[in-house]
Design an enzyme around this catalytic site. Structure first.
Site, mmCIF file in Angstrom:
data_model
loop_
_atom_site.group_PDB
_atom_site.id
_atom_site.type_symbol
_atom_site.label_atom_id
_atom_site.label_comp_id
_atom_site.label_asym_id
_atom_site.label_seq_id
_atom_site.Cartn_x
_atom_site.Cartn_y
_atom_site.Cartn_z
ATOM 1 N N LYS A 119 -10.804 10.666 -16.483
ATOM 2 C CA LYS A 119 -11.085 10.162 -17.825
ATOM 3 C C LYS A 119 -11.884 8.863 -17.723
ATOM 4 O O LYS A 119 -11.646 8.046 -16.821
ATOM 5 C CB LYS A 119 -9.768 9.930 -18.547
ATOM 6 C CG LYS A 119 -9.867 9.409 -19.968
ATOM 7 C CD LYS A 119 -8.478 9.318 -20.579
ATOM 8 C CE LYS A 119 -8.500 8.778 -21.993
ATOM 9 N NZ LYS A 119 -7.152 8.773 -22.594
ATOM 10 N N SER A 194 -7.866 11.415 -26.878
ATOM 11 C CA SER A 194 -8.893 10.756 -26.077
ATOM 12 C C SER A 194 -9.106 11.287 -24.675
ATOM 13 O O SER A 194 -9.988 10.815 -23.979
ATOM 14 C CB SER A 194 -8.608 9.255 -26.017
ATOM 15 O OG SER A 194 -7.430 8.982 -25.312
ATOM 16 N N SER A 218 -2.614 11.837 -25.705
ATOM 17 C CA SER A 218 -3.948 12.070 -25.161
ATOM 18 C C SER A 218 -3.983 13.002 -23.960
ATOM 19 O O SER A 218 -5.043 13.546 -23.641
ATOM 20 C CB SER A 218 -4.606 10.731 -24.783
ATOM 21 O OG SER A 218 -4.783 9.939 -25.927
#
Length: 571
Positions: A119, A194, A218
């Site tokens: 990420k 996210s 997330s």
């Protein structure tokens, strides 16, 4: 002259296009060869074993996964940085040290050749950590996160970073820097919170494992939206240092590092091997808890599962409720005890958590954007609510008290907090943690089940109507610091999951609060037909091994009931 914000966005997009053009020139835009298809089909343990024995090279692994990655990005816009050559070079350096007589059992390179995506919140030296914000473009970090160093030492191929929404908070993955990331099952829909870029990449087979973060879902909502597996651990169980946040210093509801994977066995094996590397020797945030295999050995005994059907704020939409019902029915067929679970007030817990996360009035996130840079609409709406004068919010609360008490409570409570007020909220949080612990113990539960989110993957652009508050089913377990995982169960069916005729004019709909009405206003089973649906399995603190074991039992029960989730080949 373009603004600094626009210059940064243009610069990053030119950089990405140059990377893509280079990869096309190197042949990554052609179909997989038969040999690459074989490599791509290997499990984590088999892939590492093949690389360790020298029968497969890290470069051939990158050939297979690199092609899938480029196809995934072209379909969904899920990559924020390509690092192919750098990643395979490090893995080849580790491979050269293994020797032909080495085996995976030595544990020296327990992740050799494993493609892992990161990420775009995790520091890797020489690359931007954008957090989806223009101000971080063109400022490569100089030091990699401890987790990155651990993975590199283990021989993993860290080949890409994945997209995130601006400032991370949101239920759609969109930013001015990268644009919109879409769902591979239907590009008119999104990928969730996210770590959405990672969810899209995994669903397309461009990575075997994704390193995520999670403060409200997330690592789990994208798993639910994209048909993959996600696990949120408790604080301290997985390396977190070197992961950048848009709310640095927030400790009252801490962000944790989590993981996502294409297969459940791979998720388990990855955790086992990472914990076997003693991550606490790399990262001061990790607690020295070794992998406890006995927690996975739940044996033949029948377990007790508590089901939270509703969070008291937003009832799950029909498709999501059906997915949860499938799990309940399948577990019962295996002889497990499945009961309705009514915990202490979820809405009270959530309102406490929202106040803690936004105790600064949203200032950190608001100020993280450059002038002219857009935050996602749900986050922007929350910050605008926080900024309203308190007397005006109190007036609105009074006006809505009789018709929507939950919204009235939010209006009264969502304002910047003093230090004393924040400490009082932390004390209330701990009191509620204690009440949950007592209720769980009184019920003698092994696990709790909930939906992964009240909605399937949202249609693009509808996140503001659904609002951040719709993530309560995942966020509550961040506040409690419980371990929670999501696994795919089924798909939306336009015939079985449609709302009743005239529902939007019904008394049931008119009696809903504003949050629930927003969620149901964007639910459309026909448009959402074929999108994945997940279910959440929850354990208590530091029960990562046990939760993975619970997810395996759920998957086995579904299989025995003839309800196997079969992901489509997407690219």
């Amino acid at each position: 002259m373009p603004s600094l914000h626009q210059q940064a966005c243009d610069s990053k997009r030119r950089y990405l296009q140059a990377q893509i053009d280079a990869l096309v020139g190197e042949g990554y835009d052609v179909p997989l060869t038969p040999a690459e298809q074989t490599i791509h089909g290997l499990s984590l343990s088999d892939l590492v074993e093949e690389c360790t024995a020298g029968r497969v090279t890290p470069r051939s692994v990158l050939g297979a996964y690199g092609k899938k990655t480029l196809s995934a990005h072209r379909l969904t816009n899920c990559i924020s940085d390509f690092m192919f050559e750098e990643a395979v070079g490090k893995a080849e350096a580790e491979e050269s040290e293994t020797g032909s007589t080495k085996t995976v059992l030595t544990g020296e390179f327990p992740l050799l050749g494993l493609p892992v995506s990161l990420k775009d919140t995790i520091n890797i030296a020489g690359h931007d950590t954008t957090v989806g914000l223009a101000r971080n473009v063109g400022h490569p970090v100089t030091t990699s996160a401890p987790m990155v160093r651990l993975l590199q030492n283990a021989g993993a191929i860290l080949h890409v970073k994945t997209t995130v929404p601006a400032a991370l908070i949101g239920i759609e993955t969109e930013s001015d820097v990268f644009g919109l990331t879409t769902n591979p099952y239907n590009t008119k829909h999104g990928v969730g919170a996210s770590t959405g870029g990672g969810g899209a990449l995994l669903a397309c087979g461009g990575s075997l494992v994704e390193i995520a973060t999670d403060i409200g879902g997330s690592a789990r909502i994208p798993a639910h939206y994209c048909g993959v597996y996600g696990l949120k651990p408790s604080i301290g169980r997985f390396p977190m240092d070197g992961s950048v946040s848009s709310m640095p210093g927030l400790e009252s509801v801490q962000i944790v590092s989590g993981t996502m994977a294409r297969r459940l066995d791979d998720l388990e094996e990855f955790w086992k091997r990472v914990v076997g590397m003693k991550p606490w020797t790399y990262d001061f945030t990790c607690v020295p808890v070794p992998w406890r295999s006995e927690e996975l050995e739940l044996g033949e005994r029948k377990l007790k599962w508590g089901v939270i059907w509703e969070d008291g704020i937003c009832p799950p939409t029909p498709a999501c409720k059906r997915a949860l019902s499938l799990v309940v029915e399948s577990l019962k067929l295996q002889g497990h005890q499945v009961v309705d679970f009514t915990p202490p007030s979820i809405s009270e817990l959530l309102v406490t958590g929202y106040q803690l996360v936004f105790a600064d009035g949203g200032v950190q996130m608001r100020d993280s954007a450059l002038p002219g840079e857009a935050l996602n609409p749900p986050l922007k709406s929350t910050i605008s609510l926080l900024a309203l004068p308190r007397f005006f919010k109190n007036l609105l609360a009074w006006w809505n008290r009789s018709t929507d008490p939950f919204y009235a409570t939010l209006l009264e409570s969502m304002h910047p907090k003093t230090i004393v007020e924040e400490r009082e909220l932390c004390a209330k949080r701990d009191e509620m943690r204690g009440r949950w612990h007592e209720r769980w113990s009184e019920e003698d539960l092994d696990f709790v089940l909930t939906v992964g989110h009240p909605l399937p993957a949202l249609e693009n652009g509808t996140g503001e109507k659904a609002s951040l508050i719709s993530s309560g089913y995942t966020f509550m377990f961040n506040i409690l610091d419980y371990t929670a995982g999501v696994l795919p169960v089924t798909f939306v069916d336009k015939a079985r999951d449609a709302l009743p005729a005239g529902f939007m004019q019904s008394a049931e709909y008119s009696g809903m609060n504003a949050v629930a009405k927003g969620v149901y206003s964007v639910y459309d089973a026909e448009k959402m037909h074929g999108l994945p649906l997940g279910v959440q399995v929850v354990g208590r603190r530091m029960e990562e091994e046990k939760v993975i074991g619970g997810m395996k039992i759920v998957e086995s029960a579904l299989k025995d009931a003839g309800k196997v989730f079969l992901p489509r080949v997407l690219v």
